[in-house]
Write a protein that holds these residues in place. Structure first.
Motif, PDB file in Angstrom:
ATOM      1  N   ILE A  84       0.849  -1.209   0.000  1.00 21.98           N
ATOM      2  CA  ILE A  84       0.000   0.000   0.000  1.00 21.98           C
ATOM      3  C   ILE A  84       0.880   1.252   0.000  1.00 21.98           C
ATOM      4  CG2 ILE A  84      -1.761   1.272   1.307  1.00 21.98           C
ATOM      5  CD1 ILE A  84      -2.794  -1.534   2.210  1.00 21.98           C
ATOM      6  N   LYS A  85       1.972   1.207   0.787  1.00 21.41           N
ATOM      7  CA  LYS A  85       2.873   2.374   0.840  1.00 21.41           C
ATOM      8  C   LYS A  85       3.550   2.611  -0.506  1.00 21.41           C
ATOM      9  CE  LYS A  85       4.123   1.667   5.647  1.00 21.41           C
ATOM     10  NZ  LYS A  85       5.109   0.912   6.403  1.00 21.41           N
ATOM     11  N   MET A  86       3.751   1.533  -1.273  1.00 24.21           N
ATOM     12  CA  MET A  86       4.462   1.667  -2.549  1.00 24.21           C
ATOM     13  C   MET A  86       3.552   2.164  -3.681  1.00 24.21           C
ATOM     14  SD  MET A  86       6.459  -1.965  -2.254  1.00 24.21           S
ATOM     15  CE  MET A  86       7.158  -2.109  -3.892  1.00 24.21           C
ATOM     16  N   LEU A  87       2.237   2.119  -3.491  1.00 15.74           N
ATOM     17  CA  LEU A  87       1.318   2.503  -4.574  1.00 15.74           C
ATOM     18  C   LEU A  87       1.248   4.030  -4.682  1.00 15.74           C
ATOM     19  CD1 LEU A  87      -1.528  -0.112  -3.936  1.00 15.74           C
ATOM     20  CD2 LEU A  87       0.004  -0.028  -5.925  1.00 15.74           C
ATOM     21  N   PRO A  88       1.100   4.557  -5.918  1.00 18.29           N
ATOM     22  CA  PRO A  88       1.084   6.013  -6.077  1.00 18.29           C
ATOM     23  C   PRO A  88      -0.028   6.666  -5.259  1.00 18.29           C
ATOM     24  CG  PRO A  88       1.086   4.887  -8.207  1.00 18.29           C
ATOM     25  CD  PRO A  88       0.960   3.832  -7.175  1.00 18.29           C
ATOM     26  N   GLU A  89       0.306   7.749  -4.552  1.00 18.25           N
ATOM     27  CA  GLU A  89      -0.650   8.409  -3.649  1.00 18.25           C
ATOM     28  C   GLU A  89      -1.849   8.984  -4.369  1.00 18.25           C
ATOM     29  OE1 GLU A  89       0.702  11.329  -0.838  1.00 18.25           O
ATOM     30  OE2 GLU A  89       2.393  10.021  -0.312  1.00 18.25           O
ATOM     31  N   GLU A  90      -1.655   9.333  -5.648  1.00 14.57           N
ATOM     32  CA  GLU A  90      -2.754   9.968  -6.397  1.00 14.57           C
ATOM     33  C   GLU A  90      -3.931   9.010  -6.635  1.00 14.57           C
ATOM     34  OE1 GLU A  90       0.414   9.709  -9.419  1.00 14.57           O
ATOM     35  OE2 GLU A  90      -1.235  10.062 -10.825  1.00 14.57           O
ATOM     36  N   LEU A  91      -3.711   7.712  -6.411  1.00 13.78           N
ATOM     37  CA  LEU A  91      -4.786   6.745  -6.659  1.00 13.78           C
ATOM     38  C   LEU A  91      -5.694   6.596  -5.447  1.00 13.78           C
ATOM     39  CD1 LEU A  91      -2.800   3.894  -8.438  1.00 13.78           C
ATOM     40  CD2 LEU A  91      -4.398   5.490  -9.493  1.00 13.78           C
ATOM     41  N   ASP A  92      -6.953   6.293  -5.734  1.00 15.62           N
ATOM     42  CA  ASP A  92      -7.907   5.953  -4.689  1.00 15.62           C
ATOM     43  C   ASP A  92      -7.687   4.455  -4.395  1.00 15.62           C
ATOM     44  OD1 ASP A  92     -10.110   5.497  -3.157  1.00 15.62           O
ATOM     45  OD2 ASP A  92     -11.554   5.724  -4.781  1.00 15.62           O
ATOM     46  N   ILE A  93      -7.199   4.160  -3.199  1.00 15.51           N
ATOM     47  CA  ILE A  93      -6.830   2.769  -2.900  1.00 15.51           C
ATOM     48  C   ILE A  93      -7.838   2.159  -1.930  1.00 15.51           C
ATOM     49  CG2 ILE A  93      -5.004   1.238  -2.060  1.00 15.51           C
ATOM     50  CD1 ILE A  93      -3.053   3.561  -2.663  1.00 15.51           C
ATOM     51  N   ALA A  94      -8.440   1.060  -2.339  1.00 12.83           N
ATOM     52  CA  ALA A  94      -9.451   0.395  -1.515  1.00 12.83           C
ATOM     53  C   ALA A  94      -9.105  -1.083  -1.397  1.00 12.83           C
ATOM     54  CB  ALA A  94     -10.830   0.570  -2.146  1.00 12.83           C
ATOM     55  N   MET A  95      -9.845  -1.772  -0.530  1.00 11.50           N
ATOM     56  CA  MET A  95      -9.610  -3.210  -0.349  1.00 11.50           C
ATOM     57  C   MET A  95     -10.938  -3.909  -0.126  1.00 11.50           C
ATOM     58  SD  MET A  95      -7.595  -5.070   2.762  1.00 11.50           S
ATOM     59  CE  MET A  95      -5.997  -4.578   2.215  1.00 11.50           C
ATOM     60  N   THR A  96     -11.047  -5.141  -0.615  1.00 11.72           N
ATOM     61  CA  THR A  96     -12.194  -5.975  -0.261  1.00 11.72           C
ATOM     62  C   THR A  96     -11.667  -7.142   0.563  1.00 11.72           C
ATOM     63  OG1 THR A  96     -13.257  -5.429  -2.356  1.00 11.72           O
ATOM     64  CG2 THR A  96     -14.171  -7.276  -1.154  1.00 11.72           C
ATOM     65  N   THR A  97     -12.260  -7.353   1.736  1.00 11.11           N
ATOM     66  CA  THR A  97     -11.775  -8.402   2.643  1.00 11.11           C
ATOM     67  C   THR A  97     -12.944  -9.086   3.330  1.00 11.11           C
ATOM     68  OG1 THR A  97     -10.578  -8.770   4.725  1.00 11.11           O
ATOM     69  CG2 THR A  97     -11.434  -6.567   4.399  1.00 11.11           C
ATOM     70  N   ASN A  98     -12.707 -10.317   3.766  1.00 14.36           N
ATOM     71  CA  ASN A  98     -13.759 -10.993   4.543  1.00 14.36           C
ATOM     72  C   ASN A  98     -13.747 -10.545   6.005  1.00 14.36           C
ATOM     73  OD1 ASN A  98     -11.692 -12.480   5.829  1.00 14.36           O
ATOM     74  ND2 ASN A  98     -11.894 -14.191   4.415  1.00 14.36           N
ATOM     75  N   GLY A  99     -12.800  -9.719   6.388  1.00 15.12           N
ATOM     76  CA  GLY A  99     -12.822  -9.079   7.700  1.00 15.12           C
ATOM     77  C   GLY A  99     -12.294  -9.921   8.851  1.00 15.12           C
ATOM     78  N   ILE A 100     -11.937 -11.181   8.587  1.00 14.92           N
ATOM     79  CA  ILE A 100     -11.489 -12.036   9.703  1.00 14.92           C
ATOM     80  C   ILE A 100     -10.222 -11.465  10.362  1.00 14.92           C
ATOM     81  CG2 ILE A 100     -10.627 -14.371  10.296  1.00 14.92           C
ATOM     82  CD1 ILE A 100     -13.607 -14.367   9.599  1.00 14.92           C
ATOM     83  N   LEU A 101      -9.347 -10.901   9.560  1.00 10.73           N
ATOM     84  CA  LEU A 101      -8.081 -10.374  10.115  1.00 10.73           C
ATOM     85  C   LEU A 101      -8.082  -8.848  10.242  1.00 10.73           C
ATOM     86  CD1 LEU A 101      -5.693 -12.696   8.069  1.00 10.73           C
ATOM     87  CD2 LEU A 101      -6.158 -12.826  10.516  1.00 10.73           C
ATOM     88  N   LYS A 111      -2.745   3.717   8.290  1.00 14.89           N
ATOM     89  CA  LYS A 111      -1.477   4.468   8.336  1.00 14.89           C
ATOM     90  C   LYS A 111      -0.691   4.319   7.040  1.00 14.89           C
ATOM     91  CE  LYS A 111      -0.380   4.634  13.188  1.00 14.89           C
ATOM     92  NZ  LYS A 111      -0.295   3.453  14.030  1.00 14.89           N
ATOM     93  N   SER A 112      -0.860   3.168   6.361  1.00  8.22           N
ATOM     94  CA  SER A 112      -0.100   2.930   5.138  1.00  8.22           C
ATOM     95  C   SER A 112      -0.688   3.652   3.934  1.00  8.22           C
ATOM     96  CB  SER A 112      -0.070   1.427   4.825  1.00  8.22           C
ATOM     97  OG  SER A 112       0.344   0.722   5.942  1.00  8.22           O
ATOM     98  N   GLY A 113      -1.917   4.179   4.072  1.00  8.60           N
ATOM     99  CA  GLY A 113      -2.488   4.955   2.959  1.00  8.60           C
ATOM    100  C   GLY A 113      -3.784   4.388   2.408  1.00  8.60           C
ATOM    101  N   LEU A 114      -4.275   3.296   2.984  1.00  8.86           N
ATOM    102  CA  LEU A 114      -5.562   2.764   2.527  1.00  8.86           C
ATOM    103  C   LEU A 114      -6.658   3.751   2.932  1.00  8.86           C
ATOM    104  CD1 LEU A 114      -6.663   0.066   1.204  1.00  8.86           C
ATOM    105  CD2 LEU A 114      -7.445  -0.530   3.495  1.00  8.86           C
ATOM    106  N   LYS A 115      -7.626   3.965   2.009  1.00  5.57           N
ATOM    107  CA  LYS A 115      -8.673   4.946   2.330  1.00  5.57           C
ATOM    108  C   LYS A 115      -9.985   4.259   2.698  1.00  5.57           C
ATOM    109  CE  LYS A 115      -6.599   8.632  -0.153  1.00  5.57           C
ATOM    110  NZ  LYS A 115      -5.680   8.037  -1.112  1.00  5.57           N
ATOM    111  N   ARG A 116     -10.247   3.156   1.994  1.00  4.06           N
ATOM    112  CA  ARG A 116     -11.579   2.561   2.150  1.00  4.06           C
ATOM    113  C   ARG A 116     -11.472   1.050   2.214  1.00  4.06           C
ATOM    114  NH1 ARG A 116     -14.496   3.006  -2.061  1.00  4.06           N
ATOM    115  NH2 ARG A 116     -12.925   3.496  -3.610  1.00  4.06           N
ATOM    116  N   VAL A 117     -12.413   0.453   2.901  1.00  8.85           N
ATOM    117  CA  VAL A 117     -12.422  -0.995   2.962  1.00  8.85           C
ATOM    118  C   VAL A 117     -13.857  -1.489   2.772  1.00  8.85           C
ATOM    119  CG1 VAL A 117     -12.559  -1.116   5.490  1.00  8.85           C
ATOM    120  CG2 VAL A 117     -11.528  -2.972   4.270  1.00  8.85           C
ATOM    121  N   THR A 118     -14.004  -2.514   1.935  1.00  9.62           N
ATOM    122  CA  THR A 118     -15.295  -3.164   1.770  1.00  9.62           C
ATOM    123  C   THR A 118     -15.193  -4.511   2.458  1.00  9.62           C
ATOM    124  OG1 THR A 118     -15.654  -2.087  -0.352  1.00  9.62           O
ATOM    125  CG2 THR A 118     -16.961  -4.052   0.088  1.00  9.62           C
ATOM    126  N   VAL A 119     -16.102  -4.731   3.403  1.00 12.51           N
ATOM    127  CA  VAL A 119     -16.036  -5.963   4.184  1.00 12.51           C
ATOM    128  C   VAL A 119     -17.203  -6.858   3.788  1.00 12.51           C
ATOM    129  CG1 VAL A 119     -15.941  -6.939   6.512  1.00 12.51           C
ATOM    130  CG2 VAL A 119     -15.021  -4.642   6.084  1.00 12.51           C
TER     131      VAL A 119
END
Ligand code: SAM
Ligand code: SF4
Ligand code: SF4
Length: 323
Positions: A84-101, A111-119
């Motif tokens: 996440i830290k290595m990805l260009p900041e200008e991008l909207d960075i999101a994640m889809t996760t099952n939420g277990i972790l 802190k690493s720059g993720l903005k949104r999460v879909t659980v």
């Protein structure tokens, strides 16, 4: 900017970080197929973070705006925060996760720059949750993950796949659970992805049928072109419906997918991808990759959801291609 044969942009890249998962949702990775005999990708076949970043950077001049990290279960990938830290900041960075972790990782992800999460959460009663996910995990673990993510400052959406005969009751239960919070709940029609989930049309509850389970809903205008969910207000609460089966949205589909082993797919229902890893490991530059993707995208004509009744070709699994 690049456009495909139907005039669609390439704005969104979904990156599958692993084909492995710590759940076995019956509609995605049924245990009968994804058991100890299933051959998951060996480490050497999986793109490393430098390779992923090279592909992402090559796509920016073509119009890429958004990256979604997915899988399999993306939080199983080691040192994901480093990516996440290595990805260009200008991008909207999101994640889809099952939420277990998620409870463990949410603050570090933010802190690493993720903005949104879909659980993904298909039920909040333990019996249905464990039956849908074929798991011993509990919904409480996911709910704690969601709360930790919110407190860490991540925007949270919930994805709930509705499979008729299994979890229709989750439509009201899950929306009620998040009334009064800023969490947006989206209900997804059970899709015919892959070849292993025993999909059949009788188990699809359409968005329209789901909406009948609410007393009053008010439609909200889309935020942007290519938005996958139809949005509604239920009082103050925002709900979304992803109707890929009953109301296909191929017309403005601007999503490409990168599998964990480095193939680019231009549709969720594709049979084959385009091998970018081989190019990279033979020394391709950012420009070489950009030119190759440009050619791939310009010849894209996919619209599977609009033509599914006339198509009969083997499809790649969602856990592999990235949901
Ligand atoms: N493991 C992560 C998760 O479950 O959020 C990310 C990968 S998963 C393949 C991405 C999304 O695809 C999830 O929200 C999941 O519910 C959805 N999904 C998987 N199979 C599906 C199907 N057959 N129909 C509809 N949605 C599906
Ligand atoms: Fe795993 Fe996500 Fe598929 Fe469920 S939907 S089996 S959590 S990849
Ligand atoms: Fe996009 Fe393919 Fe889904 Fe249509 S079927 S919306 S082209 S991913």
């Amino acid at each position: 900017m690049v456009k495909d044969k139907r005039g669609r942009d390439l704005r969104d890249l979904r990156i599958s970080l692993t084909d492995k998962c710590n759940m076995r949702c019956k509609y995605c990775m049924p245990k009968e197929h994804f058991d100890s005999k299933h051959k998951f990708l060996p480490r050497s076949e999986i793109l490393d973070y430098e390779e992923i970043v090279l592909i992402v950077n090559s796509l920016i001049p073509l119009g890429l705006k958004k990256v979604r990290l997915t899988g399999g279960e993306p939080l199983l990938r080691k040192d994901i925060c480093e990516l996440i830290k290595m990805l260009p900041e200008e991008l909207d960075i999101a994640m889809t996760t099952n939420g277990i972790l998620l409870e463990k990782y949410a603050p570090k992800l933010k802190k690493s720059g993720l903005k949104r999460v879909t659980v993904s959460l298909d039920a909040i009663d333990i019996e249905t949750f464990q039956a849908m996910g074929d798991t011993k995990e509990t919904p409480e673990t996911v709910l704690r993950g969601i709360e930790t993510a919110r407190l860490a400052g991540l925007k949270v959406k919930i994805n709930t796949v509705i499979r008729a005969g299994y979890n229709e009751h989750s439509i009201n239960k899950i929306s009620e659970r998040f009334v009064g919070s800023d969490v947006i709940v989206r209900f997804i029609e059970f899709m015919d992805v892959g070849e292993t989930n025993s999909w059949n049309l009788d188990e699809v509850l359409t968005g329209e049928q789901m909406r009948k389970m609410f007393e009053s809903l008010e439609m909200v205008q889309p935020n942007h072109n290519g938005e996958v969910a139809k949005r509604f207000l239920h009082g103050q609460q925002e709900l979304g419906f992803i109707e890929s089966v009953s109301k296909p949205f191929c017309g403005d589909c601007n999503r490409a997918r990168l599998s964990a082993d480095g193939s680019l797919f231009t549709c969720l229902f594709a049979s084959v991808g385009h091998d970018l890893k081989a190019m990279i490991r033979l020394g391709a530059t950012r420009k070489d990759i950009r030119d190759a993707i440009c050619t791939i995208w310009e010849s894209r004509d996919d619209a599977y959801s609009e033509t599914r009744s006339t198509t009969n070709r083997p499809k790649i699994e969602m856990s592999f291609i990235g949901g």
